[in-house]
Design an enzyme around this catalytic site. Structure first.
Site, PDB file in Angstrom:
ATOM      1  N   LYS A  79       0.813  -1.221   0.000  1.00 18.85           N
ATOM      2  CA  LYS A  79       0.000   0.000   0.000  1.00 18.85           C
ATOM      3  C   LYS A  79       0.844   1.267   0.000  1.00 18.85           C
ATOM      4  CE  LYS A  79      -3.343  -0.751  -0.676  1.00 18.85           C
ATOM      5  NZ  LYS A  79      -3.763  -1.227  -2.045  1.00 18.85           N
ATOM      6  N   SER A  80       1.970   1.200  -0.707  1.00 15.25           N
ATOM      7  CA  SER A  80       2.837   2.377  -0.844  1.00 15.25           C
ATOM      8  C   SER A  80       2.800   2.969  -2.247  1.00 15.25           C
ATOM      9  CB  SER A  80       4.288   2.000  -0.501  1.00 15.25           C
ATOM     10  OG  SER A  80       4.430   1.638   0.842  1.00 15.25           O
ATOM     11  N   GLY A  81       1.859   2.537  -3.068  1.00 19.02           N
ATOM     12  CA  GLY A  81       1.781   2.999  -4.450  1.00 19.02           C
ATOM     13  C   GLY A  81       2.263   1.952  -5.427  1.00 19.02           C
ATOM     14  N   THR A  82       2.170   0.679  -5.042  1.00 25.36           N
ATOM     15  CA  THR A  82       2.690  -0.421  -5.855  1.00 25.36           C
ATOM     16  C   THR A  82       2.034  -0.483  -7.229  1.00 25.36           C
ATOM     17  OG1 THR A  82       2.977  -1.662  -3.793  1.00 25.36           O
ATOM     18  CG2 THR A  82       3.190  -2.884  -5.848  1.00 25.36           C
ATOM     19  N   HIS A 143       7.439  -7.489  -2.306  1.00 27.74           N
ATOM     20  CA  HIS A 143       7.371  -6.752  -1.041  1.00 27.74           C
ATOM     21  C   HIS A 143       8.495  -7.199  -0.093  1.00 27.74           C
ATOM     22  CE1 HIS A 143       3.668  -4.797  -2.020  1.00 27.74           C
ATOM     23  NE2 HIS A 143       2.879  -5.823  -1.865  1.00 27.74           N
ATOM     24  N   ARG A 166       6.269   5.349   1.141  1.00 25.00           N
ATOM     25  CA  ARG A 166       5.207   6.328   1.354  1.00 25.00           C
ATOM     26  C   ARG A 166       5.174   6.695   2.830  1.00 25.00           C
ATOM     27  NH1 ARG A 166      -1.145   4.902  -0.103  1.00 25.00           N
ATOM     28  NH2 ARG A 166      -1.949   7.051  -0.210  1.00 25.00           N
ATOM     29  N   SER A 174      -4.117   3.080   4.434  1.00 23.03           N
ATOM     30  CA  SER A 174      -4.443   2.376   3.199  1.00 23.03           C
ATOM     31  C   SER A 174      -4.449   0.862   3.410  1.00 23.03           C
ATOM     32  CB  SER A 174      -3.436   2.758   2.110  1.00 23.03           C
ATOM     33  OG  SER A 174      -3.777   2.173   0.876  1.00 23.03           O
ATOM     34  N   ARG A 298      -8.156   3.011  -4.245  1.00 21.22           N
ATOM     35  CA  ARG A 298      -9.040   3.634  -3.270  1.00 21.22           C
ATOM     36  C   ARG A 298      -9.050   5.149  -3.468  1.00 21.22           C
ATOM     37  NH1 ARG A 298      -9.555   5.580   1.999  1.00 21.22           N
ATOM     38  NH2 ARG A 298      -7.308   5.744   2.279  1.00 21.22           N
ATOM     39  N   GLY A 300      -5.533   7.169  -3.317  1.00 18.63           N
ATOM     40  CA  GLY A 300      -4.231   7.564  -3.842  1.00 18.63           C
ATOM     41  C   GLY A 300      -3.857   8.989  -3.506  1.00 18.63           C
TER      42      GLY A 300
END
Length: 332
Positions: A79-82, A143, A166, A174, A298, A300
């Protein structure tokens, strides 16, 4: 005669020991265990926490993956912008093979289908995939913390690692939303307070977050030709600068003609949150593992944590970040 009641099997991402090898079962029996955010437990291996299926994928990947010199590995904490990073790198690296057009692969495929995870997609369920036929440069994602990467990636390989992180507060919020989306309805949802305590203790999928980030930050400082360290917030604020930086790092800088044709802007527009999230494949499609594609889109946004975290939570997050990152030069 009464009809047989068939209990549907859970989605693949919730399945546990039934797919494990005997070797993995023995190893898992020796590892520290905590209740997970979804249905499964989390197990601590090499200092980080995994669900059982992912852990078997980690072990298989470590044993069998052989890096090629041209490989590109995208690394994130969950959930870091993958999803966004996968789209950008795929479009950037394949821009000659797949020019920006209506039939571009990103129009009809979720980025996770185009850039597979090593430990979640390829090596999961005791598989040894045939990846020798992948087109060069091969693009994979993971990951995995740096300590758990296959040795062929770490040992003097000229392959490239792109790391994206992030702000931990946004990452946590997130991840909380995402895990609740994936939980079966009959299980209810996790309260934010319950998972907040776990997250701060490092007990989250591929956590501790802070250790994960710090290890790659150090690698980027010690070996800048191999590891580039990106921040989600900086890419959002200056996307063109960082796309050009990525292109240079990966050895495929934009030509003068490409710049004049506006290719940088075209790639960023196609890979934008608004565009990707509105595509039919991402609104209604599913991954082979069972997750709905729309679960990966979701908001972003930067700073969404302000809508969910109280002052005490914020103070706790800031305290941990200060303790972990002091002296490193890293600020999130």
């Amino acid at each position: 005669m009464p009809s047989e009641i068939i209990t549907p099997s859970p989605p693949k991402y919730l399945q546990q020991e039934e797919t494990l090898s005997q070797e993995s079962k023995h190893l898992i029996s020796t590892l520290p265990k905590e209740k997970g955010w979804l249905a499964s437990n989390l197990y601590q291996y090499q200092g980080f926490w995994y669900p059982v299926r992912h852990l078997q994928g980690v072990i298989s990947c470590q044993k069998h993956f052989q890096s090629q010199n041209s490989d590109i590995l995208l690394v994130t904490t969950p959930k870091s912008g993958t999803t966004w990073l996968k789209a950008i790198i795929f479009a950037l690296v394949n821009r000659k093979r797949h020019p920006i057009a209506k039939n571009h692969p990103l129009i009809t495929n979720n980025p996770h289908d185009l850039v597979p995870f090593l430990e979640i997609n390829l090596y999961v369920d005791n598989q040894i995939p045939d990846i020798e036929s992948f087109q060069s440069p091969r693009i994979f994602s993971t990951h995995l913390p740096h300590i758990s990467l296959p040795e062929s990636i770490k040992n003097n390989s000229p392959s490239k690692i792109v790391y994206l992180c992030r702000n931990p507060k946004d990452t946590f919020v997130s991840l909380w939303h995402f895990s609740n989306k994936l939980r079966p309805k009959e299980m209810g949802t996790n309260s934010i307070n319950e998972v907040f305590d776990k997250y701060c203790k490092g007990i989250s999928i591929f956590g501790p977050f802070w250790d994960h980030v710090l290890d790659y930050w150090k690698q980027s400082k010690e070996n800048s030709d191999k590891v580039i360290f990106l921040k989600f917030e900086e890419i959002k604020e200056q996307p063109g600068i960082h796309l050009r930086r990525l292109a240079g790092f990966l050895g495929c800088p934009f030509s003068e003609d490409e710049e004049n044709e506006g290719l940088v802007e075209e790639i960023l527009k196609m890979c934008s949150f608004d565009n990707l999230s509105s595509l039919e494949v991402n609104m209604n499609g599913k991954l082979s593992s069972g997750e709905e594609n729309k679960a990966f889109f979701r908001r972003g946004e930067i700073g969404d944590w302000k809508n969910y975290l109280d002052d005490e939570m914020v103070e706790k997050f800031d305290q941990i970040s200060e303790e972990k990152f002091t002296g490193s030069g890293l600020v999130l």
